[in-house]
Design an enzyme around this catalytic site. Structure first.
Site, short mmCIF file in Angstrom:
data_model
loop_
_atom_site.label_atom_id
_atom_site.label_comp_id
_atom_site.label_asym_id
_atom_site.label_seq_id
_atom_site.Cartn_x
_atom_site.Cartn_y
_atom_site.Cartn_z
N ARG A 14 0.84 -1.20 0.00
CA ARG A 14 0.00 0.00 0.00
C ARG A 14 0.87 1.25 0.00
O ARG A 14 0.54 2.26 -0.63
CB ARG A 14 -0.92 0.02 1.22
CG ARG A 14 -1.67 1.35 1.37
CD ARG A 14 -2.76 1.30 2.42
NE ARG A 14 -2.33 0.74 3.68
CZ ARG A 14 -1.61 1.39 4.60
NH1 ARG A 14 -1.21 2.64 4.39
NH2 ARG A 14 -1.27 0.80 5.73
N TYR B 197 -16.05 17.76 -16.18
CA TYR B 197 -16.43 16.36 -16.26
C TYR B 197 -17.48 16.07 -15.19
O TYR B 197 -17.36 16.50 -14.03
CB TYR B 197 -15.19 15.49 -16.08
CG TYR B 197 -15.47 14.04 -15.77
CD1 TYR B 197 -16.26 13.27 -16.62
CD2 TYR B 197 -14.94 13.43 -14.63
CE1 TYR B 197 -16.52 11.93 -16.33
CE2 TYR B 197 -15.18 12.10 -14.34
CZ TYR B 197 -15.98 11.36 -15.20
OH TYR B 197 -16.23 10.05 -14.91
N ASP C 237 -6.40 18.78 -14.86
CA ASP C 237 -6.75 17.47 -15.38
C ASP C 237 -6.28 17.43 -16.83
O ASP C 237 -6.87 18.05 -17.71
CB ASP C 237 -8.27 17.27 -15.29
CG ASP C 237 -8.73 15.91 -15.81
OD1 ASP C 237 -7.95 15.24 -16.51
OD2 ASP C 237 -9.88 15.54 -15.57
N LYS D 297 -7.36 6.27 -19.70
CA LYS D 297 -7.62 6.84 -21.02
C LYS D 297 -6.38 6.73 -21.90
O LYS D 297 -5.92 5.64 -22.18
CB LYS D 297 -8.11 8.28 -20.86
CG LYS D 297 -9.21 8.46 -19.81
CD LYS D 297 -10.43 7.61 -20.03
CE LYS D 297 -11.65 8.00 -19.21
NZ LYS D 297 -11.52 7.94 -17.76
#
Length: 382
Positions: free
Chosen positions: A52, A105, A177, A202
């Protein structure tokens, strides 16, 4: 010449991805491991103790991401939303204020409106391509300008250098972004941004086979703060997901050239179709952000939006008649996708000031033979 001093395509293939010292494998191994052997209490063999916190496969991806974006530290997450959440928790506290794009978005809007608003973080949608409107929307409590450029789905362009100056003059930060452009086309940190976010699902992953997110920090202090929250919150990229994104990044420079070329050809076709009433693409000379995009980007991207005559019913029908363009969420993969934003990616903004036109169709133009793509759109438009 070391890879870190090299061009983009070279760095995408080599940075963070040295041959494995044990076996000589030229691709970083997938370290599917939760914990690591210590020789003595808290004496680590190679800096790893628990996956982690850190994992060698994730480290390879994070090193590569930082190199591609020109930042000092990269961090890989389980999704773009997880990355956004970590950045907001790092930068904002109850009572703070954030500026977001006027056509953000839908998932970003939902995060602010349904989650952070409950904890006292206020937000104001503002057209970030209107610098006077940005200045007017600032408050003494503004801590962050959250920017998309190009925006999703209307492909508006914001002047990143100007926004960075406005943010810093106000004692705030600029986060960008950069999912739509990808680091192959745009590097916000070089233009003054403090941090960059990606949905690595993406263009970075590029093959519609992985969900992931990333942050890249522009300075060491912010990088350490972001890492603290990444570790505490735990929404990290798993080793196999990190490996898939790394594999995708290797071909990003090649893919993005084809995405851009195909998108430009699709735009030319749409402009001539009688059922198309408006085309949104920053590569068009009459696009209001064209000059800025030409200055701060190295290409205009693979995303195209357009409006159709006949309203919402016809827009839905165009999406449903498409065959080669797959009707689906997401973007940036090698295959072309088509979607109806009003009821798909941007359903969350329905009824708000961010509501998108109901006759809008959004394309993620893939890397197929462009004549096939044009033929499919032509038949879908009817």
């Amino acid at each position: 010449m070391q890879p870190s001093d090299s061009g983009f395509a070279t760095r995408a293939i080599h940075d963070g991805q040295e041959s494995d010292p044990l076996t000589g494998a030229v691709v970083p191994p997938i370290y599917a491991v939760s914990t690591f052997h210590m020789d003595r209490v808290n004496v680590l063999r190679a800096g790893y103790d628990y996956s982690r916190s850190t994992n060698p496969t994730r480290t390879a991806l994070e090193t590569c991401l930082a190199s591609l974006e020109g930042g000092v530290r990269g961090l890989a997450f389980g999704s773009g939303q997880a990355a956004t959440d970590a950045l907001l928790r790092t930068v904002c506290a109850p009572g703070d204020h954030v500026l977001i794009p006027g056509d953000a978005y839908g998932g970003t809007y939902r995060l602010f409106a349904k989650v952070y608003a409950r904890w006292g973080v206020e937000y104001t949608p503002v057209p970030l391509d209107d610098l006077d409107a940005v200045r007017a929307a600032l408050r003494p409590t503004t801590k962050l300008i959250w920017c998309e450029t190009p925006t999703n789905p209307l492909l508006r362009i914001a002047d990143l250098a100007a926004l960075a100056q406005i943010a810093h003059d106000a004692g705030a930060r600029l986060a960008v972004d950069n999912t739509f452009a990808s680091p192959a086309l745009q590097n916000p940190i070089a233009l003054g941004a403090d941090a960059v976010m990606h949905s690595t699902t993406k263009y970075l992953g590029g093959h519609s086979d992985v969900i992931g997110g990333a942050l890249v920090a522009g300075d060491e202090e912010l990088g350490e703060e972001l890492y603290f929250h990444q570790n505490v919150l735990g929404a990290v990229a798993g080793p196999f997901d990190a490996w898939l994104v790394l594999r995708g990044i290797k071909s990003l420079a090649l893919r993005i050239d084809r995405h851009c070329a195909n998108a430009e050809a699709i735009v030319d076709m749409l402009l001539q179709h009688p059922k198309v009433t408006e085309v949104f693409y920053p590569g068009l000379p009459d696009h209001p952000g064209h000059d800025i995009a030409a200055r701060q980007m190295r290409g205009f991207g693979g995303m195209v939006s357009f409006r159709v005559a006949g309203g919402a019913e016809e827009a839905r029908a165009v999406c449903e008649r498409a065959r080669l363009f797959t009707l689906a969420f997401s973007l940036g993969g090698v295959e072309s996708l088509i979607e109806y934003p009003a009821e798909m990616t941007h359903a969350a903004v329905s009824g708000s000031s961010l509501e998108v036109p109901d006759d809008l169709v959004r394309l993620s133009v893939g890397v197929e033979d462009v004549d096939d793509l044009k033929a499919d759109l032509f038949q879908a438009l009817g």
